[in-house]
Design an enzyme around this catalytic site. Structure first.
Site, short mmCIF file in Angstrom:
data_model
loop_
_atom_site.label_atom_id
_atom_site.label_comp_id
_atom_site.label_asym_id
_atom_site.label_seq_id
_atom_site.Cartn_x
_atom_site.Cartn_y
_atom_site.Cartn_z
N ALA A 1 25.05 -4.28 -29.97
CA ALA A 1 23.75 -3.70 -29.63
C ALA A 1 23.91 -2.22 -29.32
O ALA A 1 24.98 -1.76 -28.91
CB ALA A 1 23.14 -4.42 -28.43
N ILE A 2 22.81 -1.49 -29.50
CA ILE A 2 22.78 -0.05 -29.21
C ILE A 2 21.51 0.26 -28.43
O ILE A 2 20.43 -0.19 -28.79
CB ILE A 2 22.82 0.78 -30.50
CG1 ILE A 2 24.12 0.54 -31.26
CG2 ILE A 2 22.65 2.28 -30.20
CD1 ILE A 2 24.16 1.18 -32.63
N GLN B 1 14.53 -2.74 -25.74
CA GLN B 1 13.91 -3.84 -25.02
C GLN B 1 14.94 -4.55 -24.13
O GLN B 1 15.71 -3.89 -23.46
CB GLN B 1 13.24 -4.76 -26.05
CG GLN B 1 12.19 -3.99 -26.88
CD GLN B 1 11.33 -4.86 -27.75
OE1 GLN B 1 10.89 -5.94 -27.35
NE2 GLN B 1 11.06 -4.40 -28.96
N ARG C 1 16.80 3.15 -20.49
CA ARG C 1 17.17 3.53 -21.86
C ARG C 1 16.04 3.13 -22.80
O ARG C 1 15.09 2.46 -22.43
CB ARG C 1 18.46 2.81 -22.28
CG ARG C 1 18.36 1.32 -22.09
CD ARG C 1 19.39 0.49 -22.80
NE ARG C 1 19.28 -0.90 -22.38
CZ ARG C 1 18.34 -1.74 -22.79
NH1 ARG C 1 17.41 -1.34 -23.62
NH2 ARG C 1 18.30 -2.98 -22.34
N CYS D 1 16.51 -7.64 -27.64
CA CYS D 1 15.91 -6.50 -28.37
C CYS D 1 14.59 -6.86 -29.02
O CYS D 1 14.18 -6.24 -30.01
CB CYS D 1 16.89 -5.94 -29.40
SG CYS D 1 18.41 -5.31 -28.65
#
Length: 220
Positions: free
Chosen positions: A154-155, A79, A76, A185
């Site tokens: 988170a996304i 990080q 994806r 991230c």
């Protein structure tokens, strides 16, 4: 594993217990391919993983501080991310050539904005005000003790030939010390929190119900 009636436009699946990350990754990719082929329904898949660190395409090796748990290259965007017990991970597999509620077709930025709005409205049901921040991925709430902010959700998404996979992670009641093995991230200046750390003792079932209700407002 539960699923709604076939009449629902998007298939919702909630997996009981722990879902191993590797097989989940394979299942997501296969189902995204089925959606592209017209043989699979769009899907929101809610899971809970064993403690796992996943690396997005921009992950830096030095941001893995302590490989105490299994690590995976997730494929994806983004990080390093932690998944584990007490965190609800939502994998969103949609055909982005179609209109979904307020999200226009073939607009990845609008899709990500929609995912953020979904989480904001979910958290609002627990009287937790989460906000976007420019330059910082995820949803943020104030940390009154430090005067800064902490991430509560988170996304991280991937879009392959206009079908989305991966998705969001909402911290209901994970062990927050597990985030210490990574720079989440890539952001080291801020902390991580959860509904329980905010004083909201929601169950996973209650979080799922809030996610389902908020989804209809954004993507319905």
């Amino acid at each position: 594993m539960t699923a709604p009636p076939a009449t629902d436009p998007v298939e919702w699946i909630i997996s009981e217990g722990r879902t191993p990350y590797g097989p989940a990754l394979e299942a997501m990719e296969a189902h995204a391919a089925a959606i592209r082929a017209g043989t699979g329904r769009e899907r929101v898949w809610l899971v809970e993983h064993d403690p796992t660190y996943t690396a997005g395409t921009s992950a830096r090796p030095e941001d893995l501080r302590d490989a105490r748990f299994p690590t995976f290259a997730a494929g994806r965007g983004g990080q390093w991310t932690y998944h584990g017990p007490g965190q609800r991970t939502g994998y969103v597999m949609l055909d982005l050539t179609r209109q979904h509620g307020s999200v226009a077709p073939r607009d990845v930025r609008a899709f990500v904005h929609g995912l953020e709005e979904w989480l904001i409205r979910t958290l609002d049901r627990f009287n937790v005000r989460a906000e976007r921040r420019a330059g910082r991925v995820g949803l943020w709430v104030p940390n009154r003790a430090t005067g800064t902010e902490d991430k509560i959700a988170a996304i991280g998404v991937r879009v392959t030939r206009w079908v989305s996979w991966h998705g969001v992670a909402l911290n209901v009641d994970p062990d927050l010390s597990h985030f210490g093995g990574i720079v989440p991230c890539g952001i080291s200046e801020f902390g991580v929190t959860s509904l329980h750390a905010q004083g909201v003792l929601a169950t996973m079932d209650e979080a799922d119900a809030a996610l389902r209700a908020a989804w209809a407002e954004v993507f319905g």
